[in-house]
Enzyme design. Structure first.
Site, short mmCIF file in Angstrom:
data_model
loop_
_atom_site.label_atom_id
_atom_site.label_comp_id
_atom_site.label_asym_id
_atom_site.label_seq_id
_atom_site.Cartn_x
_atom_site.Cartn_y
_atom_site.Cartn_z
N ARG A 21 0.81 -1.23 0.00
CA ARG A 21 0.00 0.00 0.00
C ARG A 21 0.84 1.28 0.00
O ARG A 21 0.35 2.34 0.40
CB ARG A 21 -0.97 0.02 1.19
N LYS A 70 2.10 11.71 -10.16
CA LYS A 70 1.19 10.91 -10.99
C LYS A 70 1.92 9.65 -11.41
O LYS A 70 3.01 9.73 -12.00
CB LYS A 70 0.77 11.68 -12.23
N GLU A 103 7.62 20.25 -23.62
CA GLU A 103 6.99 20.37 -22.29
C GLU A 103 7.50 21.61 -21.56
O GLU A 103 6.78 22.23 -20.78
CB GLU A 103 7.25 19.12 -21.44
N LYS A 135 5.85 23.79 -12.04
CA LYS A 135 5.01 22.63 -11.75
C LYS A 135 4.86 22.45 -10.24
O LYS A 135 3.77 22.11 -9.76
CB LYS A 135 5.61 21.36 -12.39
N GLU A 144 -5.35 17.20 -8.72
CA GLU A 144 -5.97 17.71 -9.95
C GLU A 144 -7.47 17.92 -9.79
O GLU A 144 -8.28 17.41 -10.56
CB GLU A 144 -5.66 16.80 -11.14
N ARG A 185 -4.41 22.13 -11.49
CA ARG A 185 -3.41 21.20 -12.05
C ARG A 185 -3.76 20.77 -13.47
O ARG A 185 -2.88 20.44 -14.27
CB ARG A 185 -3.26 19.97 -11.14
N ASN A 200 -2.10 20.14 -18.51
CA ASN A 200 -2.45 19.30 -19.66
C ASN A 200 -2.67 20.10 -20.93
O ASN A 200 -3.25 19.58 -21.89
CB ASN A 200 -3.70 18.47 -19.34
N HIS A 254 -2.45 18.35 -24.17
CA HIS A 254 -2.37 16.91 -23.94
C HIS A 254 -3.60 16.14 -24.42
O HIS A 254 -3.48 14.98 -24.79
CB HIS A 254 -2.13 16.62 -22.45
N HIS A 263 -2.71 13.28 -26.65
CA HIS A 263 -2.98 11.89 -26.29
C HIS A 263 -3.82 11.20 -27.37
O HIS A 263 -3.64 10.01 -27.64
CB HIS A 263 -3.72 11.79 -24.95
N HIS A 311 5.73 11.50 -27.43
CA HIS A 311 4.83 12.26 -26.55
C HIS A 311 5.03 13.78 -26.66
O HIS A 311 4.08 14.54 -26.83
CB HIS A 311 5.00 11.80 -25.10
N1 GLY Z 1 1.72 15.89 -16.54
C1 GLY Z 1 0.66 16.59 -15.95
C2 GLY Z 1 0.60 16.50 -14.47
O1 GLY Z 1 1.51 16.01 -13.85
O2 GLY Z 1 -0.38 16.89 -13.90
#
Ligand code: GLY
Length: 367
Positions: free
Chosen positions: A124, A146, A188, A230, A240, A244, A248, A251, A255, A273
């Protein structure tokens, strides 16, 4: 800027990002993050031959008592799977890793995401130290917690928020990075300027030559400024729930492109990417202009900057707009079956827009 710069990420589980040349050989620094007696170094077949031996030797020299094993996974997004995740979990089990174990994730975003998810799930949750070796992972995926794997239905659909214990970014690793990978990372970096920092955007316009020539100081500054950006956002919105999502920018379109290509961005013809995000940012800017939210001139400035960095700015041929839109409908940001996209009001002013009209999106996808 001194040889090593640091960015602190605050919040409920604070950690430090350390950026500088030679850090992967600094055993004391690496070992300082291992709280217990077990550590698993996870890397991939491209990165391990370059750096894993050095990291292992440095860790063993600094912590002779550490039970350390290395697990090497196949390289590439097509291996960010539940099957490879299972193998990493088996490696932790074989090591006999206890709750105070540390997973070191040595590589790019694929290794970081998968190893981070293994750390999130083992007992966990055990510590994960991110050791990013690509520019893209240094400025984005290693920061913010993430973690995920892909399934055939979509990218990053199985995962967890699991902030790292530390991020140690050895900028010397960028010297062996292929030029195309460097440019993908710079997409990025440009994103941070585009979404919230016009002065950084201007700096990126001015520093193009130095950055593309892999100038150590310019790259270190770009990484530190991106990470600081960031860090501020994930500190305020770790899960998020709001702000946050701005990270994106580009993205959702990107994506969709990656998914339509079948995650074959590892191959030479498909966009990787960062390249897909570059195209996605231009499409998001075009859509914003079409909706009357932003001036055309800002779209053109963004397109010109990405182009100057050698990045693609238009959809590759052969991708059907309807198919891309269908992929976009699966995006995790969508609410109540309606598209929710990150658009902008111009350079440095991104915002989340709910209920975007699909017909306008199709117009943009159709060029
Ligand atoms: N790559 C976007 C984030 O970490 O929220």
């Amino acid at each position: 800027m001194s040889a090593i710069s640091t960015v602190d990420v605050g919040g409920a589980a604070p950690y430090r990002i350390e950026i500088g040349p030679g850090l992967l050989g600094d055993g004391a620094r690496l070992a300082a993050q291992a709280r217990g007696r077990h550590a698993l170094l996870i890397s991939d077949r491209h990165v391990a031959p370059l750096y894993a031996h050095g990291v292992e030797a440095a860790l063993r020299a600094a912590r002779p008592d550490l039970h350390l094993a290395t697990h090497v996974m196949p390289a590439g997004e097509s291996h960010k799977t539940l099957a490879c995740f299972g193998e990493a979990i088996e490696a932790l089990a074989e090591l006999g890793a206890t709750r105070d174990a540390t997973v070191y994730a040595l590589g790019g975003g694929v290794v970081g995401d998968l190893a981070g998810f293994a750390a999130a799930c083992w007992m966990r949750g055990v510590d994960c130290v991110q050791l990013p070796t690509t520019l893209l992972s240094m400025v984005d995926s290693s920061v913010g917690g993430k973690t995920a794997v892909d399934i055939p239905q979509g990218k990053n659909l199985v995962g967890a928020f699991h902030p790292p214990r530390a991020v140690i970014a050895d900028t010397a690793a960028l010297r062996t990075l292929p030029a195309r990978e460097l440019r993908a990372g710079l997409a990025e970096v440009i994103k941070y300027g585009a979404l919230g920092d016009p002065l950084f955007f201007q700096w990126l316009e001015a520093e193009r030559e130095a950055l593309l020539a892999s100038d150590d100081h310019a790259l270190a500054e770009a990484i530190a400024r991106s990470c600081a950006h960031k860090a501020g956002i994930v500190e305020r919105d770790p899960l998020e729930k709001g702000e946050r999502a701005l990270l994106n920018l580009g993205h959702t379109f990107g994506h969709a492109v990656e998914a339509e290509q079948g995650y074959s961005g590892d191959g030479r013809d498909a966009l990787n990417h960062g390249e897909a995000v570059a195209v996605g940012m231009v499409l998001a800017a075009r859509l914003s202009a079409m909706l009357g939210m932003a001036p055309d001139a800002d779209t053109e400035r963004l397109r010109a900057l990405l182009d100057a960095y050698g990045l693609p700015t238009a959809l590759p041929a052969g991708l059907a707009p309807e198919a891309l839109l269908a992929r976009m409908r699966l995006d995790k940001k969508n609410l109540a079956g309606r598209l929710r996209l990150v658009l902008w009001r111009g350079i440095g002013r991104a915002e989340v827009v709910p209920g975007v009209d699909e017909a306008r999106v199709l117009d943009v996808l159709a060029g």
